[in-house]
Design a protein around this motif. Structure first.
Motif, short mmCIF file in Angstrom:
data_model
loop_
_atom_site.label_atom_id
_atom_site.label_comp_id
_atom_site.label_asym_id
_atom_site.label_seq_id
_atom_site.Cartn_x
_atom_site.Cartn_y
_atom_site.Cartn_z
N LYS A 32 0.87 -1.19 0.00
CA LYS A 32 0.00 0.00 0.00
C LYS A 32 0.90 1.22 0.00
O LYS A 32 1.73 1.37 0.90
CB LYS A 32 -0.90 0.04 1.23
N HIS A 33 0.70 2.08 -1.00
CA HIS A 33 1.46 3.33 -1.02
C HIS A 33 0.63 4.40 -0.32
O HIS A 33 -0.45 4.13 0.20
CB HIS A 33 1.85 3.72 -2.45
N HIS A 34 1.12 5.66 -0.33
CA HIS A 34 0.41 6.71 0.42
C HIS A 34 -1.02 6.91 -0.07
O HIS A 34 -1.87 7.39 0.68
CB HIS A 34 1.15 8.05 0.30
N ASP A 35 -1.32 6.54 -1.33
CA ASP A 35 -2.68 6.80 -1.87
C ASP A 35 -3.73 5.88 -1.26
O ASP A 35 -4.92 6.02 -1.52
CB ASP A 35 -2.69 6.69 -3.41
N GLY A 36 -3.28 4.88 -0.49
CA GLY A 36 -4.23 4.08 0.26
C GLY A 36 -4.79 2.88 -0.47
O GLY A 36 -5.56 2.10 0.10
N PHE A 37 -4.39 2.70 -1.74
CA PHE A 37 -4.94 1.56 -2.49
C PHE A 37 -4.18 0.30 -2.10
O PHE A 37 -2.95 0.24 -2.21
CB PHE A 37 -4.81 1.80 -4.00
N CYS A 38 -4.89 -0.72 -1.65
CA CYS A 38 -4.27 -1.92 -1.09
C CYS A 38 -4.19 -3.03 -2.12
O CYS A 38 -5.19 -3.34 -2.78
CB CYS A 38 -5.07 -2.41 0.11
N LEU A 39 -3.01 -3.63 -2.23
CA LEU A 39 -2.82 -4.70 -3.21
C LEU A 39 -2.92 -6.07 -2.55
O LEU A 39 -2.41 -7.06 -3.04
CB LEU A 39 -1.47 -4.53 -3.93
N TRP A 40 -3.62 -6.11 -1.42
CA TRP A 40 -3.93 -7.41 -0.81
C TRP A 40 -5.40 -7.37 -0.37
O TRP A 40 -6.03 -6.29 -0.32
CB TRP A 40 -3.00 -7.72 0.36
N ASP A 41 -5.95 -8.54 -0.04
CA ASP A 41 -7.38 -8.62 0.29
C ASP A 41 -7.60 -8.25 1.75
O ASP A 41 -7.99 -9.07 2.58
CB ASP A 41 -7.88 -10.05 0.02
N THR A 42 -7.37 -6.98 2.05
CA THR A 42 -7.56 -6.50 3.40
C THR A 42 -9.05 -6.45 3.74
O THR A 42 -9.87 -6.21 2.86
CB THR A 42 -6.96 -5.10 3.59
N LYS A 43 -9.39 -6.66 5.00
CA LYS A 43 -10.81 -6.56 5.35
C LYS A 43 -11.13 -5.20 5.99
O LYS A 43 -12.24 -4.96 6.45
CB LYS A 43 -11.22 -7.71 6.27
N TYR A 44 -10.12 -4.31 6.01
CA TYR A 44 -10.31 -3.04 6.71
C TYR A 44 -10.62 -1.87 5.79
O TYR A 44 -10.79 -0.74 6.25
CB TYR A 44 -9.08 -2.77 7.58
N THR A 45 -10.63 -2.12 4.51
CA THR A 45 -11.09 -1.10 3.57
C THR A 45 -11.52 -1.80 2.28
O THR A 45 -11.04 -2.88 1.95
CB THR A 45 -9.98 -0.08 3.25
N ASP A 46 -12.43 -1.13 1.53
CA ASP A 46 -12.80 -1.67 0.22
C ASP A 46 -11.96 -1.05 -0.89
O ASP A 46 -12.19 -1.33 -2.07
CB ASP A 46 -14.29 -1.40 -0.05
N TYR A 47 -11.04 -0.19 -0.50
CA TYR A 47 -10.18 0.44 -1.52
C TYR A 47 -9.00 -0.50 -1.75
O TYR A 47 -7.90 -0.29 -1.25
CB TYR A 47 -9.73 1.83 -1.06
N LYS A 48 -9.30 -1.53 -2.48
CA LYS A 48 -8.34 -2.63 -2.59
C LYS A 48 -8.51 -3.37 -3.92
O LYS A 48 -9.55 -3.24 -4.58
CB LYS A 48 -8.54 -3.61 -1.43
N VAL A 49 -7.50 -4.10 -4.26
CA VAL A 49 -7.47 -4.76 -5.57
C VAL A 49 -8.53 -5.87 -5.65
O VAL A 49 -8.97 -6.23 -6.75
CB VAL A 49 -6.05 -5.31 -5.83
N ASN A 67 -4.21 -2.87 12.44
CA ASN A 67 -4.94 -4.03 11.89
C ASN A 67 -4.39 -4.43 10.53
O ASN A 67 -4.20 -5.62 10.25
CB ASN A 67 -6.43 -3.70 11.77
N GLN A 68 -4.09 -3.45 9.70
CA GLN A 68 -3.58 -3.79 8.36
C GLN A 68 -2.19 -4.41 8.43
O GLN A 68 -1.90 -5.39 7.74
CB GLN A 68 -3.56 -2.53 7.48
N ILE A 69 -1.34 -3.85 9.28
CA ILE A 69 0.02 -4.42 9.40
C ILE A 69 -0.05 -5.85 9.94
O ILE A 69 0.59 -6.76 9.42
CB ILE A 69 0.90 -3.53 10.29
N LEU A 70 -0.93 -6.07 10.92
CA LEU A 70 -1.03 -7.43 11.48
C LEU A 70 -1.67 -8.40 10.49
O LEU A 70 -1.39 -9.59 10.51
CB LEU A 70 -1.79 -7.40 12.81
N GLU A 71 -2.49 -7.88 9.58
CA GLU A 71 -2.99 -8.73 8.48
C GLU A 71 -1.81 -9.22 7.63
O GLU A 71 -1.69 -10.40 7.30
CB GLU A 71 -3.90 -7.91 7.56
N LEU A 72 -0.94 -8.27 7.28
CA LEU A 72 0.18 -8.61 6.38
C LEU A 72 1.15 -9.58 7.04
O LEU A 72 1.63 -10.51 6.41
CB LEU A 72 0.90 -7.32 5.96
N VAL A 73 1.42 -9.38 8.32
CA VAL A 73 2.39 -10.27 8.98
C VAL A 73 1.73 -11.55 9.48
O VAL A 73 2.40 -12.53 9.78
CB VAL A 73 3.14 -9.58 10.14
N GLY A 74 0.39 -11.54 9.53
CA GLY A 74 -0.31 -12.70 10.08
C GLY A 74 -0.92 -13.62 9.04
O GLY A 74 -1.05 -14.83 9.28
#
Ligand code: JFZ
Length: 494
Positions: A142-159, A237-244
């Motif tokens: 995720k860069h500063h623009d907030g668009f997430c390239l993983w299936d995060t459950k904490y935002t819908d602004y994602k791939v 939450n997002q960081i723990l998603e990535l490491v978890g």
């Protein structure tokens, strides 16, 4: 008279314009020391044994393929920064179609609706990186623009959200696919994550649309503590998603160094990293620019320190002009890149060499060509690079020295463009290296005769290349056997 006055006025205008340009040319992103800088001060040695052990792994790797991939890749513009009104003057040089800040932000944020890199092939990229001598991969989750390239459950602004065309592809969770592919190839993983999130309402209200935005939150985090607390929770939450949820990763590469307690933007990084290490105990934390226990490596950006820093570091440098893909990019030559790697490694660092994938997901052909050339050179000279550490006096004249863990010393000579065939050359050495006893060409195993320099020659030896020696196009490495220098030994005894 009139003419000279006119010329004077013309000159004055030029001077004024130039002064304005210079004033603006100094980026408002004041180079926060520790982000771009190379000053060796302020490193905090980690205390966790597992992290210290993992840093030895890190120092062995030497070469990282860094990739900036996101919505900005579609338009070939600067990543995220054009959304910052205050930085528009330098970040919107590619945005020639509109001057309207609000309209531009709407257009940028809507790019998630046309992000469809169907030619992104994680396995192919990982295999290529491995073949070309890269030992770990850094990727913008995720860069500063907030668009997430993983299936995060904490935002819908994602791939993987339904409004993103790529969500219908099997490999839509790009982070998942890439990290798995890297592991299959034995590559390390460095997860780039931006602490700033311009799209999130608890960072920039209404994603900054209709506002004059800076790189900081659009509100007073002390006054609206609840809002900032929500953003802290979201970030954790997002960081723990990535490491978890995405398997073992080696580095958490946290960008957005300006988001820090001293700026009223305390994300509680120490707590987040402690929680992350309960999941991944060996995790190397890179809270860029903080110069505290959460910055386990220093990350000079687009620059290389003048000398070894005495602690782990990684220079992140673009292969082309920008971090993300640009349509009319020019790329550093293979020679520049190999010499850059030699420079970094001789100073004890790693090179995170960045390539921006194209909108369709492929790596650009010019980048691949350079990567292949690096791979060919590394295949012949790997012992002088991987797993080495800084030698005493690593830079002498045009020569670079590295030291293998087995004690072998390597002398590396980069060749400038146009260097002709050689039958001899001076190898500058330093008295601290000792007395040269034997020289062997690393790539071929050919022993190279040499003669001591005499008289007012610079200190060193003259290598006398036999007819069978063929110089490499870019650089040659030699294994040097030294014996302790008697003069040095005596001085050591004092
Ligand atoms: C950061 C990012 O902002 C940039 O887009 C890219 O991802 C690079 C690898 O890392 O670069 C910075 C970091 C800090 C500042 C500016 C750019 N700063 O503090 O002004």
């Amino acid at each position: 008279m009139k003419l000279s006055f006119y010329l004077l006025m013309k000159q004055m205008k030029t001077i004024v314009l130039f002064a304005a340009l210079v004033a603006y040319a100094v980026p408002s992103m004041a180079v926060e020391d520790g982000v771009h800088g190379c000053t060796p001060k302020g490193y905090v040695e980690p205390t966790e044994p597992k992290v210290r052990e993992r840093l030895e792994w890190f120092k062995d790797q030497k070469l990282c393929l860094m990739m900036h991939f996101g919505l900005y890749s579609i338009l070939g513009i600067t990543e995220s920064w054009p959304l910052v009104t205050k930085d528009a003057f330098w970040a919107r040089s590619d945005v020639e179609w509109t001057e309207d800040d609000t309209e531009f932000k709407r257009q940028y944020y809507a790019l998630n609706r046309c992000f469809n890199p169907i030619r992104f092939n994680a396995k192919e990229i990982a295999k290529t990186a491995k073949r070309c001598g890269f030992r770990y991969v850094a990727f913008t989750t995720k860069h500063h623009d907030g668009f997430c390239l993983w299936d995060t459950k904490y935002t819908d602004y994602k791939v993987t959200a339904r409004d993103c065309p790529y969500s219908s592809c099997p490999g839509a969770d790009i982070v998942k696919g890439l990290f798995e592919a890297c592991r299959e190839e034995g590559l390390g993983i460095s997860a780039y994550f931006s602490k700033a999130d311009f799209h999130h309402d608890d960072f920039w209200e209404n994603a900054g649309i209709g506002r004059f935005t800076t790189r900081y939150p659009t509100y007073d985090t002390a006054k609206d503590a609840e809002k900032w607390a929500r953003f802290r929770e979201f970030t954790k939450n997002q960081i723990l998603e990535l490491v978890g949820n995405y398997g073992p990763i080696d580095m958490l590469w946290l960008d957005g160094g300006w988001i820090r307690p001293s700026k009223g933007c305390d994300l509680g990084m120490t707590d987040i990293i402690e929680c992350a290490r309960r999941i991944q105990p060996y995790l190397i934390a890179v809270d860029r620019g903080q110069r505290d226990e959460n910055m386990n490596i220093h990350t000079p950006e687009q620059t290389v320190p003048e000398a070894p820093l005495g602690y782990p570091w990684e220079s992140c440098i673009t292969m082309s002009g920008g971090w993300g893909y640009h349509y009319d990019d020019t790329y550093k030559s293979a020679r520049e890149l190999i010499h850059l790697l030699i420079d970094v490694v001789s100073k004890g660092g790693n090179l995170a060499l960045n390539v921006g994938p194209m909108p369709d997901g492929r790596l650009p052909r010019p980048a691949l060509e350079r990567m292949e050339a690096m791979g060919r050179w590394l295949a012949k000279n790997s012992e002088a690079i991987y797993g080495t550490r800084t030698a005493p006096c690593p830079i002498v004249g045009s020569w670079r020295f590295t030291r293998g863990k087995d004690g072998r010393m390597f002398a590396i000579r980069p060749w400038a463009e146009g260097t002709g065939s050689l039958n001899h050359i001076l190898m500058n050495t330093d008295s601290s290296h000792g007395k040269v006893e034997k020289v062997v060409h690393l790539a071929t195993g050919i022993e190279i005769p040499f003669a001591e320099t005499v008289g007012d020659y610079e200190s060193g030896i003259v290598l006398k290349f036999p007819a069978c020696f063929v110089r490499d196009e870019y650089a040659d490495a030699f294994v040097i056997e030294f014996s302790p220098n008697p003069r040095e030994e005596q001085s050591d005894r004092k």
